[in-house]
Motif scaffolding. Structure first.
Motif, PDB file in Angstrom:
ATOM      1  N   MET A   1       0.566  15.117  51.931  1.00 59.25           N
ATOM      2  CA  MET A   1       0.746  14.656  50.418  1.00 59.25           C
ATOM      3  C   MET A   1       2.090  14.438  49.778  1.00 59.25           C
ATOM      4  O   MET A   1       2.125  14.145  48.807  1.00 59.25           O
ATOM      5  N   SER A   2       3.196  14.528  50.733  1.00 61.37           N
ATOM      6  CA  SER A   2       4.304  14.604  50.457  1.00 61.37           C
ATOM      7  C   SER A   2       4.983  13.117  50.158  1.00 61.37           C
ATOM      8  O   SER A   2       4.376  12.186  51.070  1.00 61.37           O
ATOM      9  N   ASP A   3       5.794  12.957  49.436  1.00 58.53           N
ATOM     10  CA  ASP A   3       6.435  11.643  49.079  1.00 58.53           C
ATOM     11  C   ASP A   3       7.598  11.360  50.333  1.00 58.53           C
ATOM     12  O   ASP A   3       7.739  10.328  50.838  1.00 58.53           O
ATOM     13  N   TYR A   4       8.371  12.451  50.754  1.00 64.44           N
ATOM     14  CA  TYR A   4       9.333  12.312  51.564  1.00 64.44           C
ATOM     15  C   TYR A   4       9.555  13.897  52.352  1.00 64.44           C
ATOM     16  O   TYR A   4       9.051  14.869  51.769  1.00 64.44           O
ATOM     17  N   ILE A   5       9.694  13.529  53.775  1.00 59.98           N
ATOM     18  CA  ILE A   5       9.941  14.844  54.475  1.00 59.98           C
ATOM     19  C   ILE A   5      11.562  14.734  54.933  1.00 59.98           C
ATOM     20  O   ILE A   5      12.100  13.809  55.459  1.00 59.98           O
ATOM     21  N   LEU A   6      12.163  15.906  54.325  1.00 60.20           N
ATOM     22  CA  LEU A   6      13.489  16.033  54.676  1.00 60.20           C
ATOM     23  C   LEU A   6      13.957  15.876  56.265  1.00 60.20           C
ATOM     24  O   LEU A   6      13.068  16.531  57.146  1.00 60.20           O
ATOM     25  N   GLU A   7      14.898  15.333  56.697  1.00 65.42           N
ATOM     26  CA  GLU A   7      15.124  15.606  58.192  1.00 65.42           C
ATOM     27  C   GLU A   7      15.514  16.774  58.367  1.00 65.42           C
ATOM     28  O   GLU A   7      15.950  17.611  57.674  1.00 65.42           O
ATOM     29  N   PRO A   8      15.336  17.110  59.862  1.00 62.99           N
ATOM     30  CA  PRO A   8      15.543  18.549  60.121  1.00 62.99           C
ATOM     31  C   PRO A   8      16.892  19.019  59.911  1.00 62.99           C
ATOM     32  O   PRO A   8      17.828  18.156  60.282  1.00 62.99           O
ATOM     33  N   ILE A   9      17.154  20.228  59.745  1.00 61.38           N
ATOM     34  CA  ILE A   9      18.494  20.838  60.044  1.00 61.38           C
ATOM     35  C   ILE A   9      18.587  21.143  61.321  1.00 61.38           C
ATOM     36  O   ILE A   9      17.635  21.703  62.227  1.00 61.38           O
ATOM     37  N   ARG A  10      19.690  20.636  62.029  1.00 64.86           N
ATOM     38  CA  ARG A  10      20.032  20.842  63.379  1.00 64.86           C
ATOM     39  C   ARG A  10      21.356  21.477  63.707  1.00 64.86           C
ATOM     40  O   ARG A  10      22.497  21.126  63.018  1.00 64.86           O
ATOM     41  N   GLY A  11      21.294  22.574  64.606  1.00 64.89           N
ATOM     42  CA  GLY A  11      22.618  22.975  64.976  1.00 64.89           C
ATOM     43  C   GLY A  11      23.143  22.425  66.240  1.00 64.89           C
ATOM     44  O   GLY A  11      22.579  21.318  66.655  1.00 64.89           O
ATOM     45  N   ASN A  12      23.874  23.076  66.941  1.00 63.06           N
ATOM     46  CA  ASN A  12      24.517  22.573  68.271  1.00 63.06           C
ATOM     47  C   ASN A  12      23.500  22.873  69.509  1.00 63.06           C
ATOM     48  O   ASN A  12      24.197  22.809  70.597  1.00 63.06           O
ATOM     49  N   THR A  13      22.626  23.744  69.336  1.00 63.70           N
ATOM     50  CA  THR A  13      21.798  24.329  70.294  1.00 63.70           C
ATOM     51  C   THR A  13      20.429  23.751  70.247  1.00 63.70           C
ATOM     52  O   THR A  13      20.043  23.185  69.097  1.00 63.70           O
ATOM     53  N   LYS A  14      19.541  24.237  71.393  1.00 60.85           N
ATOM     54  CA  LYS A  14      18.315  23.954  71.233  1.00 60.85           C
ATOM     55  C   LYS A  14      17.338  25.164  70.245  1.00 60.85           C
ATOM     56  O   LYS A  14      16.150  24.597  69.829  1.00 60.85           O
ATOM     57  N   TYR A  15      18.046  25.983  70.252  1.00 58.34           N
ATOM     58  CA  TYR A  15      17.256  27.076  69.252  1.00 58.34           C
ATOM     59  C   TYR A  15      17.309  26.496  67.847  1.00 58.34           C
ATOM     60  O   TYR A  15      18.192  25.960  67.144  1.00 58.34           O
TER      61      TYR A  15
END
Length: 187
Positions: free
Chosen positions: A153-167
């Motif tokens: 139902m969302s109009d937009y989904i924000l891109e993920p927050i990414r760190g410098n690791t796979k965690y």
């Protein structure tokens, strides 16, 4: 415009780690820290969405302590942070209240650790917010994330927050602060 931004922390409906739809517990840290972040970025209202009566009562008691009780008298900054913090029964109630206040349905922005076809960048969303007059509602899920029906139902989904690791398992209160700063912070 920035004066029509709302935020909801959704405790139901969300997934648990087995992809079952559940209601998660409200935490004191999320009430306090997200209220303070919302006040810092001038969010019009912060809703804690939880349908469980015992959790609603406890959350209201904590909010009340800072809004008009001894806590608010002791710490005026905290009282100010809690001024626009509310408890709602459902996401539908939050959306209906915004529509009643603003005269139109809000643009719904959800957050996820995954990329979707309707994902939007922080700068792209920031530009939209600063150039139009629509109300915006940011939804943050607890547990293992918002259920698929909410994402749909969302109009937009924000891109993920990414760190410098796979965690990739930030607390929701950390994610709220990072996202609000990226979208609404100083240009």
């Amino acid at each position: 415009m920035r004066n029509k931004i709302y935020l909801a922390l959704v405790h139901y409906p969300v997934y648990n780690k087995r992809k079952e739809t559940v209601c998660t517990s409200v935490t004191n840290f999320d009430i306090h820290d997200i209220s303070r972040s919302c006040r810092t970025y001038d969010i019009k209202e912060y809703d804690i969405v939880v349908p469980v009566e015992a959790q609603k009562q406890l959350t209201q008691r904590i909010i009340g302590y800072w809004q008009g009780g001894t806590g608010g008298e002791y710490n005026k900054d905290r009282e100010s942070a809690f001024k626009h913090t509310k408890v709602k029964n459902s996401l539908e109630e939050t959306i209906a209240d915004i529509e009643k206040t603003e005269g139109q349905k809000p643009v719904i922005i959800t957050t996820s650790a995954h990329i979707y076809p309707n994902s939007i960048s922080y700068s792209g969303l920031s530009e939209k917010i600063f150039t139009d007059d629509k109300p915006y509602l940011f939804l943050f899920g607890t547990g293992w994330g918002l259920i698929q029906e909410v994402m749909d139902m969302s109009d937009y989904i924000l891109e993920p927050i990414r760190g410098n690791t796979k965690y990739n398992h930030l607390s929701v209160r950390s994610a709220v602060s990072i996202i609000l700063d990226r979208v609404l912070g100083e240009n």
